[in-house]
Design an enzyme around this catalytic site. Sequence first.
Site, PDB file in Angstrom:
ATOM      1  N   GLY A 118     -31.077 -29.647  13.319  1.00 38.08           N
ATOM      2  CA  GLY A 118     -30.276 -28.533  13.491  1.00 38.08           C
ATOM      3  C   GLY A 118     -29.247 -28.213  12.213  1.00 38.08           C
ATOM      4  CB  CYS A 119     -27.604 -30.978  10.325  1.00 33.39           C
ATOM      5  SG  CYS A 119     -26.379 -31.403  11.291  1.00 33.39           S
ATOM      6  CD  GLN A 120     -26.883 -25.576   4.703  1.00 34.53           C
ATOM      7  OE1 GLN A 120     -26.169 -25.163   5.231  1.00 34.53           O
ATOM      8  NE2 GLN A 120     -26.667 -25.409   3.233  1.00 34.53           N
TER       9      GLN A 120
END
Length: 139
Positions: free
Chosen positions: A50-52
């Site tokens: 869920g992290c860029q």
Amino acid sequence: MTIQEIQNEIVNEFSMFDDWMQRYEYIIDLGKALPLIEEKYKTEENIIKGCQSKVWVHGEEENGKIVFTADSDAILTKGIIAILIRAFSNQKPEAILEANTDFIDEIGLKEHLSPTRANGLVSMIKQLKMYALAYNAKN
């Protein structure tokens, strides 16, 4: 120190800055000071979903407390995880699970991040709490 005391300290530190450019610089400095995760923990299973950017977090139990280490390939993200680790590392699993994260709103972090970074922040918190849940279940 308790999690709440550490969070209050972080809020006080951020209140010393007049604008968000100074706060971003401070977050970047915190990231530079983050003790690095060992290379052997930079694995797919330690990447926060869920992290860029890529963010790796590892937690180990030491004397009934969880000690977190982390790294990121993005300097701002590294600073964000450094703030979270400062608040939650070296704490008992129950304390991590019970802790709120209102201090993030108090310093205005979420509102000054892009939507993808804000989602990543939420994912980082979830991951730290998942470690606490796992270690709490073992005991």
